[in-house]
Design a protein around this motif. Sequence first.
Motif, short mmCIF file in Angstrom:
data_model
loop_
_atom_site.label_atom_id
_atom_site.label_comp_id
_atom_site.label_asym_id
_atom_site.label_seq_id
_atom_site.Cartn_x
_atom_site.Cartn_y
_atom_site.Cartn_z
N ASP A 153 -10.17 0.00 -7.24
CA ASP A 153 -9.66 1.00 -8.16
C ASP A 153 -8.21 1.32 -7.83
N MET A 154 -7.45 1.82 -8.82
CA MET A 154 -6.00 1.96 -8.66
C MET A 154 -5.48 3.38 -8.82
N ASP A 155 -6.26 4.32 -9.35
CA ASP A 155 -5.70 5.61 -9.75
C ASP A 155 -5.63 6.62 -8.62
N ALA A 156 -4.75 7.60 -8.82
CA ALA A 156 -4.55 8.69 -7.87
C ALA A 156 -5.19 9.97 -8.41
N LEU A 157 -4.96 11.06 -7.70
CA LEU A 157 -5.55 12.36 -8.03
C LEU A 157 -4.48 13.41 -8.29
N PHE A 158 -4.88 14.47 -8.97
CA PHE A 158 -3.99 15.62 -9.18
C PHE A 158 -4.09 16.54 -7.96
N ILE A 159 -3.42 16.16 -6.89
CA ILE A 159 -3.40 16.93 -5.65
C ILE A 159 -1.97 16.90 -5.11
N GLU A 160 -1.52 18.01 -4.59
CA GLU A 160 -0.20 18.09 -3.98
C GLU A 160 -0.30 17.61 -2.54
N ARG A 219 0.83 -1.21 0.00
CA ARG A 219 0.00 0.00 0.00
C ARG A 219 0.86 1.26 0.00
N ARG A 220 1.86 1.27 0.85
CA ARG A 220 2.70 2.47 0.95
C ARG A 220 3.59 2.66 -0.27
N ASP A 221 3.99 1.57 -0.90
CA ASP A 221 4.75 1.68 -2.14
C ASP A 221 3.88 2.31 -3.23
N ILE A 222 2.65 1.87 -3.34
CA ILE A 222 1.73 2.46 -4.32
C ILE A 222 1.48 3.92 -3.98
N HIS A 223 1.32 4.20 -2.68
CA HIS A 223 1.07 5.58 -2.26
C HIS A 223 2.22 6.51 -2.65
N ALA A 224 3.44 6.02 -2.50
CA ALA A 224 4.61 6.84 -2.81
C ALA A 224 4.80 7.07 -4.30
N HIS A 225 4.14 6.25 -5.12
CA HIS A 225 4.29 6.35 -6.57
C HIS A 225 2.92 6.46 -7.23
N PRO A 226 2.20 7.54 -6.97
CA PRO A 226 0.83 7.68 -7.49
C PRO A 226 0.81 7.86 -9.01
N GLU A 227 -0.19 7.24 -9.62
CA GLU A 227 -0.39 7.37 -11.06
C GLU A 227 -1.86 7.69 -11.31
N THR A 228 -2.10 8.71 -12.12
CA THR A 228 -3.47 9.12 -12.39
C THR A 228 -4.08 8.28 -13.52
N GLY A 229 -5.34 8.57 -13.83
CA GLY A 229 -6.15 7.74 -14.69
C GLY A 229 -5.53 7.34 -16.01
N PHE A 230 -5.58 6.05 -16.31
CA PHE A 230 -5.06 5.42 -17.52
C PHE A 230 -3.55 5.53 -17.65
N GLU A 231 -2.88 5.93 -16.55
CA GLU A 231 -1.42 5.98 -16.53
C GLU A 231 -0.86 5.06 -15.44
N GLU A 232 -1.68 4.14 -14.96
CA GLU A 232 -1.29 3.31 -13.82
C GLU A 232 -0.38 2.15 -14.26
N ALA A 260 5.15 9.53 1.67
CA ALA A 260 4.35 10.49 0.90
C ALA A 260 4.70 10.43 -0.58
N SER A 261 3.83 10.98 -1.39
CA SER A 261 4.01 10.98 -2.84
C SER A 261 5.37 11.52 -3.25
N THR A 262 6.00 10.82 -4.16
CA THR A 262 7.27 11.27 -4.74
C THR A 262 7.05 11.94 -6.09
N VAL A 263 5.79 12.08 -6.49
CA VAL A 263 5.43 12.66 -7.78
C VAL A 263 4.77 14.01 -7.54
N PRO A 264 5.39 15.11 -7.93
CA PRO A 264 4.80 16.43 -7.70
C PRO A 264 3.41 16.54 -8.32
N GLY A 265 2.48 17.06 -7.53
CA GLY A 265 1.14 17.32 -8.04
C GLY A 265 0.23 16.13 -8.14
#
Length: 402
Positions: free
Chosen positions: A83-90, A23-36, A98-103
């Motif tokens: 569901d697997m996708d993340a959001l465009f949130i900082e 869970r935390r690995d996925i959290h640290a590397h968020p991917e938004t819709g259709f980019e997972e 925490a997310s390693t992907v800005p935004g």
Amino acid sequence: MTAEPKDILAEIKGYEDELIAIRRDIHAHPETGFEEVRTAALVAKTLRGWGIETHEGIAKTGVVGTLKGTRPSNNRAVALRADMDALFIEEKTGLPYASTVPGKMHACGHDGHTAMLLGAARYLSENRDFAGTVHFIFQPAEEGQGGGRLMVEEGLFDRFPADAVYGMHNNPGRAVGEFGIRPGPMMAAADTWTVTFGGTGGHGGSAPHLATDPTVVLAHFILAVQAIVGRNIPSVEPAVISVGHVSGGSAGSPNIIPPEVVVSGTARSYSPQVRDTIERRLRETAEGLAATYGCTAAVDYNRRYPTLVNHPEQTDIAAGVAARIVGEDKVATRIPLITGAEDFSFMLEQRPGAFIMIGNGVNPDGSYHYVHTPHYDFNDEILALGSTYWVTLVGQELGVQE
């Protein structure tokens, strides 16, 4: 299946640390819709490592795992969806993972949903004493892009036939160890709309009388649209229309009346009739006001997610399973309508099923961080509980040959 929920929970607790790490690995590397891509690869590799038949590339980045039980079966099958996708949130949690992907951020708990379903897949791969087939659906692009719709359109249930389909979402503000559900409509239909008002524009200081001013129409429209619900929708029918965006003109030229202004927003409803009324009246209001002031109105109404409607029989099954795990007093079976939307609704239009809420926790003072906010985090304390719910549900649906 003969195992009791407490025994299932105890066994899953034995590898809880592994679920937390996933869970935390996925959290640290968020991917938004259709980019997972990374998330889907992790899911597929994990499923295959447990000997589960795995299919990739469904709705671009979706994954489905299929597992058959060892008991004699009449070919009954159930589908479980995460569901697997993340959001465009900082992200602003400051957590070590925490997310390693800005935004981008897992601000809705889909990282946890994925980990919970993986936890159930592992247990069932090691305890296959059920009759029938389980399909583990890992869906992309729930957040506004309709990955569930695309999965259905690509023939999800033709490739992976299921007699019932179930979903689950974490619920901040509901205590850990509690569940909530309701039969019938539970989550709203979510639509977006855009109105473009056109005029001639002109010099707002020296010659406004020579202009056809769409900003006047815009001002009246923003007020008038709020009367649609109050004066066109029955008071017993919940509905919402909100404005979320307004644009027009240039901040550098405030003395110029723009020739075009745009306003857009969202609409939420629970019945097809109300949805139809909202679209019709929004269009009539925009066009009528535009005509009154000598302008034009172009209306684009986009029906995005349908109402999420739980089927009565499967709702009872889901609530009963949750009650077996945490007790009837911890399962609310008539929760209030939720104005949020879910594209699991597309799957429920195709197959009987139910969507349940699992408590994500609340602080002693009653506070909590809600989903879609920069301080939200999925509660790892409920990972094993969520996995146990899935396993117990499979036992209920496929435990005996019918």
